[in-house]
Each structure stands twice: as structure tokens, then as C-alpha cells.
Design an enzyme around this catalytic site. Structure first.
Site, PDB file in Angstrom:
ATOM      1  N   HIS A  16       0.895  -1.070  -0.044  1.00 52.82           N
ATOM      2  CA  HIS A  16      -0.031   0.025  -0.039  1.00 52.82           C
ATOM      3  C   HIS A  16       0.927   1.264   0.097  1.00 52.82           C
ATOM      4  CE1 HIS A  16      -4.208  -1.489   1.789  1.00 52.82           C
ATOM      5  NE2 HIS A  16      -3.498  -2.443   0.863  1.00 52.82           N
ATOM      6  N   TYR A  45      -8.984  -7.388  10.631  1.00 54.12           N
ATOM      7  CA  TYR A  45      -8.276  -7.589   9.358  1.00 54.12           C
ATOM      8  C   TYR A  45      -6.806  -7.360   9.239  1.00 54.12           C
ATOM      9  CZ  TYR A  45      -8.545  -7.580   4.146  1.00 54.12           C
ATOM     10  OH  TYR A  45      -8.376  -7.932   2.820  1.00 54.12           O
ATOM     11  N   LYS A  88      -9.203 -12.124  10.105  1.00 52.48           N
ATOM     12  CA  LYS A  88      -8.785 -12.501   8.836  1.00 52.48           C
ATOM     13  C   LYS A  88      -7.442 -12.047   8.761  1.00 52.48           C
ATOM     14  CE  LYS A  88      -9.168 -10.752   4.117  1.00 52.48           C
ATOM     15  NZ  LYS A  88     -10.222 -10.475   2.828  1.00 52.48           N
ATOM     16  N   LYS A 104      -4.568 -11.283   5.801  1.00 47.82           N
ATOM     17  CA  LYS A 104      -4.348 -11.022   4.393  1.00 47.82           C
ATOM     18  C   LYS A 104      -3.005 -11.757   3.911  1.00 47.82           C
ATOM     19  CE  LYS A 104      -5.607  -8.496   1.287  1.00 47.82           C
ATOM     20  NZ  LYS A 104      -6.691  -9.002   0.498  1.00 47.82           N
ATOM     21  N   PRO A 164      -4.938 -15.715   0.460  1.00 47.90           N
ATOM     22  CA  PRO A 164      -3.786 -15.621  -0.186  1.00 47.90           C
ATOM     23  C   PRO A 164      -4.002 -14.872  -1.760  1.00 47.90           C
ATOM     24  CG  PRO A 164      -4.230 -17.900   0.424  1.00 47.90           C
ATOM     25  CD  PRO A 164      -5.429 -16.917   0.677  1.00 47.90           C
ATOM     26  N   ASN A 165      -4.958 -14.066  -1.744  1.00 47.57           N
ATOM     27  CA  ASN A 165      -5.380 -13.390  -2.924  1.00 47.57           C
ATOM     28  C   ASN A 165      -5.002 -14.105  -4.241  1.00 47.57           C
ATOM     29  OD1 ASN A 165      -4.965 -10.131  -1.578  1.00 47.57           O
ATOM     30  ND2 ASN A 165      -6.592 -11.110  -2.863  1.00 47.57           N
ATOM     31  N   ASP A 190     -19.289  -6.814  -2.343  1.00 44.59           N
ATOM     32  CA  ASP A 190     -18.760  -5.522  -2.191  1.00 44.59           C
ATOM     33  C   ASP A 190     -19.690  -4.489  -3.110  1.00 44.59           C
ATOM     34  OD1 ASP A 190     -17.435  -3.071  -2.420  1.00 44.59           O
ATOM     35  OD2 ASP A 190     -15.412  -4.087  -2.138  1.00 44.59           O
ATOM     36  N   HIS A 193     -16.542  -8.134   1.401  1.00 44.52           N
ATOM     37  CA  HIS A 193     -15.147  -7.703   1.313  1.00 44.52           C
ATOM     38  C   HIS A 193     -14.962  -6.029   1.256  1.00 44.52           C
ATOM     39  CE1 HIS A 193     -12.656  -5.612  -2.146  1.00 44.52           C
ATOM     40  NE2 HIS A 193     -11.743  -6.309  -1.754  1.00 44.52           N
ATOM     41  N   SER A 194     -13.599  -5.692   1.554  1.00 43.09           N
ATOM     42  CA  SER A 194     -13.406  -4.293   1.682  1.00 43.09           C
ATOM     43  C   SER A 194     -11.901  -3.765   1.262  1.00 43.09           C
ATOM     44  CB  SER A 194     -13.519  -3.777   3.379  1.00 43.09           C
ATOM     45  OG  SER A 194     -12.335  -3.353   3.639  1.00 43.09           O
ATOM     46  N   HIS A 220     -11.116  -2.541   6.344  1.00 44.22           N
ATOM     47  CA  HIS A 220      -9.932  -2.092   6.491  1.00 44.22           C
ATOM     48  C   HIS A 220     -10.117  -0.806   7.409  1.00 44.22           C
ATOM     49  CE1 HIS A 220      -9.062  -3.972   2.978  1.00 44.22           C
ATOM     50  NE2 HIS A 220      -7.743  -3.634   2.917  1.00 44.22           N
ATOM     51  N   ARG A 251      -4.231   3.310  -8.017  1.00 41.15           N
ATOM     52  CA  ARG A 251      -3.483   2.402  -7.027  1.00 41.15           C
ATOM     53  C   ARG A 251      -2.489   1.729  -7.740  1.00 41.15           C
ATOM     54  NH1 ARG A 251      -6.196  -1.988  -2.966  1.00 41.15           N
ATOM     55  NH2 ARG A 251      -4.357  -2.985  -2.259  1.00 41.15           N
TER      56      ARG A 251
END
Lengths: 442, 442
Positions: free
Chosen positions: B39, B156, B210, B212, B242-243, B313, B340-341, B369, B422
Site C-alpha cells: 500500500h 483484518y 482475517k 491477508k 492468499p489473494n 462489495d 469484502h473491503s 480496513h 493504486r
């Protein structure tokens, strides 16, 4: 690992439900033939009226019978005191009280016999009427707003005996009077059906035609569709509804003859498996309001590919919002959604029109029995059809108000008729002694 | 045979949209690690403000970037003048303008990159805020009413570098200050994660956790889950995300070790086919916000059986009503729905809470988040969590109002940050030169 959170409705507001009035009525109905037998001289409806603490009234209309009416009565205390916006919570409370209804409780008859869904629909529509009035908005706006200003309906043809039903009916509606002779006449063969269609389409301007089948052996009904095509040409979409009375092989044989003639074939067979078999064999789209009739049945419908079009009915899919959700399901899975009807008056029609106007997709004109009825229970009198369509009402709520004299008269009809539930078999036996309903006939 | 009816919106009323203000902001964001990289010191959001002819204001917040902001600008003339209730029509108009977006436009990154869905969500939520204010009702009531008064969220956790992000951030929120040290601290191993979890759960009262993932090789992340279980015991549900960075065999191997430890495993692999393969092999429920992310993808998800829980979302499923429709789809097909966020402020949180309160089924605490953010853009200041839950606001609309000073400050942050979208990869390269995002890493 799932942690349950408890349902707790917020404290009531001025829009809490104070009074609930449940009025069974009997409306004049002609001797229409169908797979279940013969329509009685009166069809039963139940009018539900909710009044809030702030004296706003909301109304709804559902198919009535003694079972549904008793269940509605038993729900009275559960609903009283609730805020009309708390529809998610009211649904949960009714489900908890009645227990979840299984799709099998629909029954084998062409009409739906479940209680909970009818009750929730009655409450939901009346609450939406109140919400609309309280917010100054027509119901269509509460469903996300108007996608069309006029909602198209189809001519709904029936094989029928001579007569217009009832004893107390009176035709004040110019549109009903316009086709009074044809409405009165028998229609028991292709010529009779074509005459009925001509009069109905001329009077109401319908631009699609549905024939209720499941009455005569399939060849006769195919002949009626052929005759309609000959009379109206390819520009008028046609539909046939054998009400699930055909075997799969019958549907494939006779459906095959109709492939180039029909916009869709409705419920040719009973059950999703049979529908899927027929759908596999034929290219004409299949529609249903008998084989897939609840959210519970959607997964198997999708897995089997049992139909192309769901003929929804807010009276037994759990109301207007649930119907919007069903529409999203249909859009998601590449199905179409249109609407089924029973004999009904203008409160149901108003709700159907608001919903029909809000649907993001609407590819087929909706079903309605409305031209067969002559009674009305709302102060504005009977709705008019213009080119087969009904204009969406712009008044707050449903846009219709109870005519209390008419309501009292129709309730007397109910009491005097002695009818307590729809029983087309018994009615048919008066004409054809010993006649028996068969779930699959040909 | 389908006859198209044209979309015509009704004439505007006092609730027609007169002004649309689009304000990109940058909010302080800590150096959180994820599959896409790191981020940046600021996360970008876009605040949308609609004002009606009657001077009612509605607001919304979406993930921002230059593409979404330009698309929003280009939608301005299409939305101006429309009545806020006509959301079905506005959706159609935007779809016609932008063309239907395909699921593939989501992109491979952990975050969603589609434009149309973000834009429609921004408009819809702001319109719902206005409708709520005009009708005196909280948004939850516009979604069918409140099923729960408090909406539960999960802690999170992130692997992270030291630091709290930004240059202009300031922690006025006692809850954020309460865990300021842990929020500032690095967390790069199981011990660091447990410390982070302890502080976050103590401060906010979260009752599920959770993590990430997709940052370290799978064994390290499994060790973190094992450490969390050891620290918190079996009473606190755990999740790992694990995205989509794991191969199917990796997910089956490491997921197998986690089966008795996880409440659900989120997006272990990329694509519905791989998810289905893993789901077949493991008994732990699978959740997704990367593999099934749109209505378009639902049919294949159902056909393959690719997940148990959809992490919806509203920012990219098309708003709040669409999320209710998604909830019905999940209920119909025996799935669960949770949320989701992304990094976000209180306008998004308010909308999530209204939706979370209206959902008929809610079996899992939602993602947020929010504890990672210190900024706020609403006059009431930052939301508090009590036992990990946020109380539903009872004020009309969303119940939150723009703090114009904060908005101006956060907009200056945006301009000064120089960020336009982003880009966690570039940010990561500042720490690990040459680092590259890989859609599947292990």
C-alpha cells in the site's frame, strides 16, 4: 462455525400496522375450461387492508380460500404493530411461525395452493402501498423506478361453455361490454377460439395471444393454434399452455408441429425433468409457472435447463421485491421473466403493472385474466387497456383505493356463493358427471 | 420474437439531480503488504455528492483512480436531471453509454478495476442517501428493513512494514489511538501478526480474524494461522486470504493443514476452475471476491461449484439493491454472502452497515480496513466498534454528512500526493527493487 444473529425489529413508528382487515370476496367468473376442470360462477379473492397508526391505508388482493384466509387470520398478531418498512423481518417472522413451505405444497392443480407465500405477498403489497403513500411515490419507484410507462398484456383465450358466470355480475366497463357477446359465447373448437380472439383483441388491443390448453386432446388444441395463426398472421405472437397435462412424447410430437407457430410453449409437461427433456427436443422456448414455482426449485431448473421463461406471479413468489430478485436471477442465467395470472381484480392488476414497469428486462407481454372479470373493487372503476397495454399509475402507492360499497357487495357474493375454495373438478362434474382431474392426461 | 420496449424515464420531480460534485481524496494508509505489492502512504477514494433541485444532498464513496474519475465526469450529463428514484433507468442509461463491462475488465490485481460498476455504485448509494432523507428513513429500511441492529466485522490483519502511512495523518479517534503502537509496528512474522491481532481485537472487540496472505511463501502464512489459533483458541474464527496467488496443488497441500483451523479460506487460487478443484479436495469452506465478482460469472460458479461464500462489495456489484439481489441468489443456491473491503472511510462503512443490517442471512462477520485508516470525511467523526460490531445509524439516508474542511484537506492530500491510481507494485519496488507482481506465485 456460523454464528446466528437474532432477528430484532426496530421499535414501531407512526407507520406501524394498527389494523388488519381480511375480507374474502367472490367475483363473477365465466365457465372457463382448464386442465383442472371448470371455473365456478365465482372466483374467490381475498382483500387485505392494513391501517397504520398514522391512518395510512394499504391494500392488496390475493387468491383466496378458507385455508389461506385462516392462515392470514393466524398471522394477524404477528404482523400487528410492525413498521411497514420492516419487510425482511416480517418475512422471517412469518417463516418462523409457519415453517418454511416446500415447493411440493404447491399441489398438482394448475393453481398454487401454498399459504405462507400468499400471506407474505398480501402483507408485502399492502405495506408497499403504504410506503408509497407515506413517501409520495408510486410503487414502481420503490422497486427502482420506471423502465416503461405502459405495460403490455396478452389476450388470454379459454375454451369455454356458454355464459358469463355469476348471478350478480354487471358490466359497467365499456371494454367488457364491447366484447360482451364473445365473452358470453361458448368456444369449444378452433372457430370459437378464433372468434373469441378477434373480439378480445379488437376490444382491448392485445398484440399477443395465449390459449389456455390442457382441455381437449392435443390435436384439437394444435388445430386452434393453427387457426389463430391463419386468422392473425405471423405478426401476432401465439402461446399455448397445456397446464402440464401432456406426456413428454406428446409434447415433443405436438410441440414439434407448433415450433414455427409459437412464441413460447407453456408448461407442456409436468416436472422439471420432463420440461428439460422437451426443451432438449424442441427449439421453441418453454415457459413455466407450474414446474419452477419457487426459489427453492431454481437450482434444479438451472442444472437441468428446464425452461427459458419463468412466468412469475408476485402472489406466490413472495411479493414485489422478491419478484425483482427473481428477475435478476433470470437475467443472470439468461432466462426471461414474464407474468402468470389468475382471475383477479384491479388491486392485483395495479401491483402487476407497477412490477411490470420496474422490470429491467421485459420481452413478453404479461398474462391477465382481467377481461374475463366484470366486477371491480376499486373506486377508479375498471382499468382500461390501450393497444393491449395498461398505463402505469403515477399516484402514490398502488394508486388504487377500495370501493367500500363494492367490497361489501362482493363479500356478500362470497357468503351467498357458499364457495370456500377453488374446486374446478367439482364444477366440471356438474357438466360432465364423473369427470376426474388427472395430473397427466395425454 | 422479443419485442423491445424503450427506456423512458418519467419527468423529473423535486428529487431530480441538479448538481454532481466529484472529489478525489487521498487518505492516510499504512504500508500494508499484499499479493499486489505494498500500500502507498495514501489510498485514493472518490467522494460523490449529488444535490437535488430541492437541495437534498446525497453522498457516496468509492475506490478512486484517474480512470474511474474521468468516467464519472463523462457520466455527469447522463445523470443530471434524473429523478433519484429512477435507478433501474439510470443503470440502463449508463450501460448503454459505457457498454456492458465484462468480468475480465476486473483485472488480475487483488482490487477491482472496472469503471461502470464503480460509477453506478457511486450514483446509486448517493441516490439512496437522498431517498432516505426525502422519506425520513435510514437506507436499511429502503432495502427491506433491519434484520439486526449491530453489524459484526472481523479483525483484518496485514503483514506490514513499520509505519502508519501518510504525512498528514492524525489520530483523533480514541479507538485508533488505542492501538496506535501496533498499527505503527512492523508485522512480518507469526509473532508480529499475533501482536497485531491482540491489539486490534482488544481495541475494537473483533470476534473473528482475517489474515491477508499472498505475501510470504505459504508455509509462513500457515504458521501465522497456527500461531493465531494458539493465541486465540478455537472460539475465534480465523480466515486466510492468499489473494489467488497459490497454485491448486499448493492450496490443497497448505489448505489441508488449515482445515481444522479456518472458518473459511478466501481465494486460495485464481479462477473458478481452480477454486472448484480445491473445493472438491478440501472440506474447509471457500470464499471469493476475486474468482466470482459479477452476476455474469455466477452461472459458471454454480455449474462448477467453485465457492461457498461470495464476499460481495456494493462498490463493484452495482450498489446496494444489487447486493440484496446477490444475497437472494446466494440464498437460492445454498451459498453464503459476506463482504469484502478496500481501504475506506465512513461513508463506505455506513453503506456497508446499512446493507449488512438488511441482509436476510448473515453468517460471517464482514471485512473492513477501517481500523487501518485514521482520516475521516464525515462530520460525526470516526465510527466506533463495540464488540467488533457497528451499530446501524437510525438517521434518514446513510446517516452521515460530509465534513467540508476534512474533504478539502483530503483533496489537498490527493493533489499533493501526486498519486493517480493504486499501484502497489511500484510502491513495493521502492522497498524491494525489481519486485514484480505475479498473478500466481506459489
Amino acid at each position: 462455525m456460523h454464528r446466528k444473529t437474532q432477528t430484532r425489529l426496530p421499535d414501531t413508528t407512526g407507520l406501524a400496522i394498527r389494523d388488519i382487515t381480511i375480507t374474502p370476496i367472490a367475483i363473477v367468473d365465466p365457465p372457463l375450461l382448464n386442465a383442472g376442470g371448470l371455473h365456478a360462477p365465482y372466483a374467490l379473492r381475498t382483500i387485505v387492508e392494513l391501517v397504520t397508526e398514522d391512518n395510512i391505508t394499504g391494500i392488496s388482493e390475493i387468491p383466496g380460500n378458507d385455508g389461506i384466509n385462516a392462515a392470514l387470520e393466524s398471522a394477524r398478531d404477528l404482523v400487528a404493530g410492525r413498521d411497514v418498512f420492516q419487510l425482511n423481518g416480517i418475512r422471517r417472522i412469518l417463516e418462523d411461525h409457519f415453517g418454511k413451505e416446500s415447493a411440493s405444497q404447491r399441489g398438482d392443480a394448475p393453481w398454487d395452493q401454498r399459504k405462507l407465500i400468499h400471506i407474505f405477498s398480501a402483507i408485502e403489497v399492502a405495506c408497499m402501498d403504504i410506503i408509497g403513500k407515506a413517501t409520495g411515490r408510486p410503487v414502481v419507484d420503490l422497486l427502482g423506478g420506471m423502465m416503461r410507462e405502459r405495460v403490455p398484456f396478452a389476450a388470454y383465450l379459454f375454451y369455454k361453455y356458454e355464459g358469463a358466470g355469476g348471478k350478480l355480475g354487471f358490466d359497467t366497463d365499456p371494454q367488457v361490454r364491447g366484447w360482451a357477446a364473445a365473452r358470453q359465447a361458448a368456444a369449444l373448437d378452433p372457430d370459437g377460439i378464433v372468434d373469441q380472439a378477434r373480439s378480445m383483441c379488437e376490444t382491448f388491443g392485445f398484440q399477443s395471444i395465449k390459449l389456455k390448453g390442457g382441455v381437449f386432446e392435443p390435436g384439437v388444441e394444435v388445430d386452434s393454434i393453427v387457426a389463430l395463426r391463419k386468422a392473425f398472421g405471423p405478426g401476432v405472437p401465439l402461446r399455448l399452455d397445456p397446464n402440464a397435462l401432456w406426456k413428454a412424447e406428446t409434447a415433443i410430437e405436438h410441440g414439434g408441429k407448433l415450433e414455427s407457430l409459437l412464441e413460447y410453449l407453456e408448461d407442456p409437461v409436468r416436472g422439471q425433468e420432463n420440461m428439460a427433456k422437451v426443451r432438449e427436443a424442441l427449439s421453441v422456448p418453454l415457459a413455466t409457472n407450474m414446474c419452477t414455482t419457487s426459489f427453492e426449485e431454481i437450482p434444479q431448473s438451472i442444472a437441468l435447463g428446464s425452461e427459458d421463461i419463468i412466468l412469475s406471479d408476485h402472489h406466490f413468489w413472495g411479493g414485489l421485491r422478491a419478484s425483482m430478485e427473481l428477475s435478476r436471477i433470470c437475467e443472470t442465467f439468461g432466462r426471461d421473466l414474464s407474468m402468470h395470472s389468475n382471475s383477479h381484480l384491479g388491486i392485483s392488476l395495479a401491483a402487476m403493472v407497477h412490477l411490470g414497469a420496474a422490470l429491467p428486462q421485459l420481452s413478453y407481454a404479461l398474462d391477465t385474466h382481467y377481461p374475463w372479470q366484470s366486477d371491480e373493487v376499486i373506486t377508479r372503476g375498471r382499468f382500461s387497456f390501450d393497444d393491449g397495454a395498461v398505463e402505469v399509475l403515477r399516484e402514490p402507492g398502488l394508486g388504487v383505493e377500495l370501493d367500500r360499497d363494492a367490497l361489501a357487495r362482493l363479500h356478500r357474493n362470497y357468503l351467498e356463493s357458499g364457495l370456500t375454495r377453488r374446486d374446478d373438478e367439482t364444477e366440471m362434474q356438474k357438466v360432465v358427471p364423473g369427470w376426474k382431474f388427472e395430473p397427466v392426461r395425454w
